[in-house]
Each structure stands twice: as C-alpha cells, then as structure tokens.
Enzyme design. Structure first.
Site, PDB file in Angstrom:
ATOM      1  N   GLU A 225      -8.639  -7.499 -32.014  1.00 27.91           N
ATOM      2  CA  GLU A 225      -9.187  -7.651 -30.639  1.00 27.91           C
ATOM      3  C   GLU A 225     -10.443  -8.120 -30.677  1.00 27.91           C
ATOM      4  O   GLU A 225     -10.890  -8.787 -29.763  1.00 27.91           O
ATOM      5  CB  GLU A 225      -9.129  -6.239 -30.192  1.00 27.91           C
ATOM      6  CG  GLU A 225      -7.544  -5.905 -29.891  1.00 27.91           C
ATOM      7  CD  GLU A 225      -6.789  -5.346 -31.132  1.00 27.91           C
ATOM      8  OE1 GLU A 225      -5.562  -4.913 -30.788  1.00 27.91           O
ATOM      9  OE2 GLU A 225      -7.549  -5.130 -32.148  1.00 27.91           O
TER      10      GLU A 225
ATOM     11  N   HIS B 262      -3.533   6.801 -28.236  1.00 28.74           N
ATOM     12  CA  HIS B 262      -2.849   5.984 -27.523  1.00 28.74           C
ATOM     13  C   HIS B 262      -2.738   6.261 -26.138  1.00 28.74           C
ATOM     14  O   HIS B 262      -1.962   5.453 -25.434  1.00 28.74           O
ATOM     15  CB  HIS B 262      -1.469   5.360 -28.148  1.00 28.74           C
ATOM     16  CG  HIS B 262      -1.515   4.776 -29.445  1.00 28.74           C
ATOM     17  ND1 HIS B 262      -2.046   5.553 -30.389  1.00 28.74           N
ATOM     18  CD2 HIS B 262      -1.537   3.491 -29.825  1.00 28.74           C
ATOM     19  CE1 HIS B 262      -1.837   4.598 -31.691  1.00 28.74           C
ATOM     20  NE2 HIS B 262      -1.847   3.421 -30.997  1.00 28.74           N
TER      21      HIS B 262
END
Length: 326
Positions: free
Chosen positions: A61, A130
C-alpha cells in the site's frame, strides 16, 4: 432515469464514466484489474480500458499510494483503491506526508488530483485488525478532504466530483453498504460535494450522522415517531469540511443534538461535531449535546460481543428519549 442499484454498482458507474470522459484518469490497487475488485467496484473496467488505466498492484500500500501521488503531480488523475481502511495504515506516509502537504509546500505549483477510496467499519466478524474506523486520524490532517457517501446516489455523485477535483480526497466507504440497494439517477444534478442532506424532517431533536449509521438513525427515527418524538436526521456526507450551516439550521428548530457514529467515542468525529455545533449554536441548545458511539475497546470477533460493541438502533432510540426528557 432512476433505478435501483447496489452501492458497488453506483461506484462502478462513476469510475466508468470518469475513465471514459478523461484519459488522464487511472485506477490502481490490489485485485482491481482481472479480479474486478474485492467488492466488485472495478468489475468490467479492466477489459474496457486495459491494464495501463486499470492497474493491479503488489500488496504494498505504501508503494502504490506513493506512486499515485507522483502520478498526480505529473498530470494524471489516479484513483487508488485500498482493499480496506485497515491497510491504509501502511499508506499514511504517502497520504499524510505527501498528498496532503505537497500543494501547500509547493506554493500551489503542484496540485494533487488524487482520490483514495477505502472501505472500513465493522462488518460481520472480521475481528479487531480488520474492523477499524480511522476517520478521526484522517480528519486531523489539514490538506485532505473526506467524503462519506451513505447511499448509491451519493456514492456516484461524490466519486465523480472527487475525481474531477484538484485536491486530495479520501472517499470512505462502509463494507456493509456495498450490497445494499438504493435509487440512482445519473441525470440528476449533484449538490456540492461537502453539503449535508436532511434525510428526515423533525422538530424535537436533530440526529447528525454519516455512512452506515444513517440507516440505523433513520430506523430509530421511525421508532421514535411511534413514541411521539419527531427526529430530524442529517447525513453529513462529508467529514472534512463539515457543513455546519445545515446542522445549525436544524438546531435552530429542534434545540437538541444527538450525534451518532460507529467509531469510538473518545476524540472521534462525533466529538468534533458536538464541539463545533456547541460553539456555533450554544444559545439554541436546550440540553447538552449527546453522542452514541462504539465502546472503547478493539472490536471483538465473537458475533454477539461485536454487535454489542457498536451502536444499535435501540441505543439511538434510548439516547434520543433521554435527551428529549431534559
């Protein structure tokens, strides 16, 4: 012509329209190409526009978000898809130190037409790592703008507006919204990107909310109406900037404020909304503003504990009743 579409379909159509309209628009991220995106948002775009403009990236990322910053500096309009906001932690250097600051530090010589889309929120037992909501982290960064579309119509409008902007814009999507349906009319003229919308009229209190909590707030308003309480529900649509005028106009009528968010209560978006509206509307308030937010703990994996850790409709109803009793 209005039609019923999934939230992900509205995002897909927005990307498709901008890719077709401007060759400088590209989109990149993990699995956005051949696979069509983790939530189908880029489905069909790879076949239509090719690998140069719909780019699959490595699981890195920081690297591909930094690449997008550079691409924006040299004339492209990148749309980055981060698979989840939890992974945005690895891209914050590019987002905060680069995208948010380069236009200012260059004296405006380098605009930053960059969009970073990311889903987040609590979504059916994805566990603590998450299930994060990082809006408070991003809201604290001057130079960024943050859109939080809660409906397919807003998802379509705000993504198209974000892509056309010369400023770095974060589009926060909620994982539970992707497969929810709503009305989309692509022929309608879009309101300003950061203007809040009154989703339900009322006179007794104002509920200010955003993203997935809009649905719960509207359900709570229906239940409150059965109890004789008319709640006005405002969808912020944007967390930076915040439309203080729309919220303030509502409080001139209702005199009570309830802020509903899925994020943790301490130092969250709700704290900024409550503080900002108290400063602006103090003499219109008949009671102290109240907040409904997640508990101060990492999100549990257990389904029952997970549900209890974030606001539920019953929590919003109870808070509204208590507020109206004062």
């Amino acid at each position: 012509m209005a039609e019923q579409v999934y939230y992900w379909q509205a995002l897909n159509r927005a990307l498709d329209a901008e890719l077709a309209a401007d060759e400088s628009v590209i989109t990149l991220g993990e699995d956005v190409g051949l696979f069509g995106g983790s939530y189908r948002v880029t489905a069909g775009l790879y076949a239509k526009y090719g690998e140069w403009r719909v780019r699959d990236t490595p699981i890195s990322e920081g690297s591909f978000t930094g690449l997008a910053v550079g691409a924006a500096m040299v004339g492209l309009r990148p749309v980055v898809e981060l698979m989840t906001i939890n992974f945005a932690l690895l891209a914050l250097d590019a987002i905060i130190n680069m995208a948010a600051k380069i236009p200012f530090m260059s004296g405006g010589q380098f605009p930053m037409p960059l969009v970073v889309r990311m889903p987040g929120g609590v979504a059916k037992q994805l566990a603590a790592q998450h299930s994060q909501r990082l809006e408070q982290t991003l809201m604290n960064v001057p130079g960024l703008r943050i859109a939080v579309p809660a409906t397919p119509q807003d998802a379509y409008w705000q993504v198209r507006q974000a892509i056309r902007s010369d400023e770095p814009i974060i589009v926060l999507e909620h994982e539970l919204l992707y497969f929810g349906k709503g009305t989309l009319d692509t022929s309608l003229e879009a309101p300003p990107m950061h203007r809040a919308q009154v989703r339900r009229q009322g006179n007794d209190l104002t509920i200010v909310t955003y993203s997935h909590m809009l649905d719960l707030s509207l359900r709570a308003a229906e239940q409150l109406a059965e109890k004789g309480i008319a709640a006005e529900v405002i969808d912020l649509r944007s967390l930076r900037p915040i439309d203080w005028d729309t919220c303030g106009a509502s409080l001139e009528k209702t005199h009570r404020l309830l802020v509903v968010e899925e994020d943790s209560r301490f130092a969250g978006a709700g704290a900024e909304v409550a503080a900002g509206l108290t400063e602006r509307c103090f003499y219109n308030l008949d009671a102290a503003p109240q907040r409904v937010a997640a508990l101060e703990l990492p999100t549990p994996f257990n389904a029952a504990l997970e549900a209890a850790s974030i606001p539920r409709t019953v929590d919003i109803v109870a808070a509204a009743q208590k507020l109206c009793a004062h």
